[in-house]
Design an enzyme around this catalytic site. Structure first.
Site, PDB file in Angstrom:
ATOM      1  N   ASN A   9      13.707  -2.189   0.870  1.00 14.67           N
ATOM      2  CA  ASN A   9      12.953  -1.378   0.336  1.00 14.67           C
ATOM      3  C   ASN A   9      11.651  -1.493   1.073  1.00 14.67           C
ATOM      4  O   ASN A   9      10.880  -2.574   0.896  1.00 14.67           O
ATOM      5  CB  ASN A   9      12.639  -1.579  -1.279  1.00 14.67           C
ATOM      6  N   LYS A  11       8.731   0.100   0.939  1.00 15.75           N
ATOM      7  CA  LYS A  11       7.662   0.225  -0.037  1.00 15.75           C
ATOM      8  C   LYS A  11       6.582   1.454   0.645  1.00 15.75           C
ATOM      9  O   LYS A  11       6.979   1.951   1.692  1.00 15.75           O
ATOM     10  CB  LYS A  11       7.026  -0.824  -0.543  1.00 15.75           C
ATOM     11  N   HIS A  96      11.726   1.364  -9.879  1.00 16.67           N
ATOM     12  CA  HIS A  96      11.097   0.260  -9.429  1.00 16.67           C
ATOM     13  C   HIS A  96       9.767  -0.367 -10.501  1.00 16.67           C
ATOM     14  O   HIS A  96       9.266   0.519 -10.754  1.00 16.67           O
ATOM     15  CB  HIS A  96      10.479   0.454  -8.103  1.00 16.67           C
ATOM     16  N   GLU A  98       7.094  -1.582  -9.554  1.00 12.31           N
ATOM     17  CA  GLU A  98       5.776  -0.938  -9.323  1.00 12.31           C
ATOM     18  C   GLU A  98       5.383   0.486  -9.669  1.00 12.31           C
ATOM     19  O   GLU A  98       4.554   0.906  -9.781  1.00 12.31           O
ATOM     20  CB  GLU A  98       5.762  -1.040  -7.645  1.00 12.31           C
ATOM     21  N   GLU A 168      15.321  -7.344 -10.751  1.00 15.36           N
ATOM     22  CA  GLU A 168      14.053  -7.751 -10.076  1.00 15.36           C
ATOM     23  C   GLU A 168      12.981  -8.225 -10.953  1.00 15.36           C
ATOM     24  O   GLU A 168      12.309  -7.528 -11.417  1.00 15.36           O
ATOM     25  CB  GLU A 168      13.398  -6.337  -9.173  1.00 15.36           C
ATOM     26  N   GLY A 174       7.231 -10.381  -4.135  1.00 19.92           N
ATOM     27  CA  GLY A 174       6.069 -10.504  -3.349  1.00 19.92           C
ATOM     28  C   GLY A 174       5.334 -11.814  -3.431  1.00 19.92           C
ATOM     29  O   GLY A 174       4.298 -11.797  -3.047  1.00 19.92           O
ATOM     30  N   SER A 214      11.434 -11.667  -3.479  1.00 19.39           N
ATOM     31  CA  SER A 214      11.502 -12.933  -2.600  1.00 19.39           C
ATOM     32  C   SER A 214      12.704 -13.382  -2.046  1.00 19.39           C
ATOM     33  O   SER A 214      12.916 -14.459  -1.626  1.00 19.39           O
ATOM     34  CB  SER A 214      10.593 -14.103  -3.115  1.00 19.39           C
TER      35      SER A 214
HETATM   36  P1  13P Z   1       9.920  -8.673  -1.981  1.00 17.55           P
HETATM   37  O1  13P Z   1      11.329  -9.056  -1.524  1.00 17.55           O
HETATM   38  O2  13P Z   1       8.843  -8.394  -1.086  1.00 17.55           O
HETATM   39  O3  13P Z   1       9.453  -9.795  -3.058  1.00 17.55           O
HETATM   40  O4  13P Z   1      10.164  -7.197  -2.891  1.00 17.55           O
HETATM   41  C1  13P Z   1      11.027  -7.224  -3.711  1.00 17.55           C
HETATM   42  C2  13P Z   1      11.368  -5.721  -4.079  1.00 17.55           C
HETATM   43  O5  13P Z   1      10.405  -5.212  -4.874  1.00 17.55           O
HETATM   44  C3  13P Z   1      12.330  -4.781  -3.510  1.00 17.55           C
HETATM   45  O6  13P Z   1      12.533  -3.836  -4.471  1.00 17.55           O
END
Ligand code: 13P
Length: 251
Positions: A9, A11, A96, A98, A168, A174, A214
């Site tokens: 992803n 982002k 997601h 976010e 997640e 992150g 992560s």
């Molecule tokens: P990270 O791997 O950067 O922690 O992000 C995970 C994520 O949100 C994947 O959709």
């Protein structure tokens, strides 16, 4: 049986040129290899058509990171599931954390997005997971249950069978904090038990449940070796071909 999947992803990262360079690197690094998992890259909308064309004939498949909750019409700036499909993308990340947190996507909005993705022949990668305070209050099971009931448990078994789930934990995204393999396995097993309860054992056995948060080369194997963890949804470590390959190689 269910598929193992490593999905990136990206982002809101990479210009078109940088994204093309990353997809090219990944294609080259995987060329001639036979990954023991499905490999998907989730890119911003503007990259989709170019990247889908670029990876054609390789093991890599392409996903959008979102789609609109409306089919078409006067929704300035939105991108429909039909448009995503027309780029050659096969998957669409929906729900997601976010998007839930920053763009206020509710259970009902996500239900509509999932429905539209399916109607347009896209496989949703549906994300669920609790925030830190919910984990600290030991409410993670109730949270993921409500997220599933709110947006995808309305589907019939055939449609639900097309969905990939991604657990997640928001506190691990992150942050460098990863759920331990034990924590992840425990909740993945619980998620699968909910799917079993709703759709029966066969559908649940065939449902891929990915872990995200992560995840990187150094911890992927420990996570993926658990019976209910069928791969990963990868943010930061999907932005470099070698880092992403290291996670693919965990299978
Ligand atoms: P990270 O791997 O950067 O922690 O992000 C995970 C994520 O949100 C994947 O959709």
């Amino acid at each position: 049986m269910r598929k193992n999947i490593v999905a990136g992803n990206w982002k809101m990262n990479k210009t078109l040129q940088e994204g093309v360079a990353l997809a090219t690197d990944l294609k080259n690094i995987l060329n001639g290899t036979k990954p023991n998992c499905e490999v998907i890259i989730g890119t911003p909308f503007i990259h989709l058509a170019t990247v889908a064309e670029l990876v054609k004939g390789s093991v890599i498949k392409v996903s959008a990171e979102n789609c609109a909750d409306k089919a078409s019409g006067a929704y300035t700036g939105e991108v429909s599931a039909a448009m995503v499909k027309s780029t050659g993308a096969e998957f669409c990340i929906i729900g997601h954390s976010e998007r839930r947190a920053y763009y206020h996507e509710t259970y009902d909005i996500l239900k509509d997005k999932v429905q539209l993705a399916l109607e347009n022949g896209l496989q949703p990668i549906f994300c669920i997971g609790e925030v830190k305070e919910e984990r600290e209050a030991n409410k993670q099971n109730a949270v993921v249950k409500a997220q599933l009931e709110g947006s995808v448990f309305n589907l019939n078994a055939e449609d639900f069978g097309k969905i990939v789930l991604a657990y997640e934990p928001v506190w691990a995204i992150g942050t460098g904090l990863t759920a331990t393999p034990e924590q992840a396995q425990e909740i993945h097993a619980y998620i699968r038990s909910l799917v079993t309860e709703k759709y029966g054992k066969e559908v649940a056995d065939n449902c891929s449940i990915l872990y995200g948060g992560s995840c990187k080369g150094s911890n992927a194997k420990g996570l993926f070796s658990n019976p209910d963890i069928d791969g990963g949804l990868i943010g930061g470590a999907s932005l470099k071909a070698e880092d992403f390959k290291a996670i693919i190689d965990a299978f």
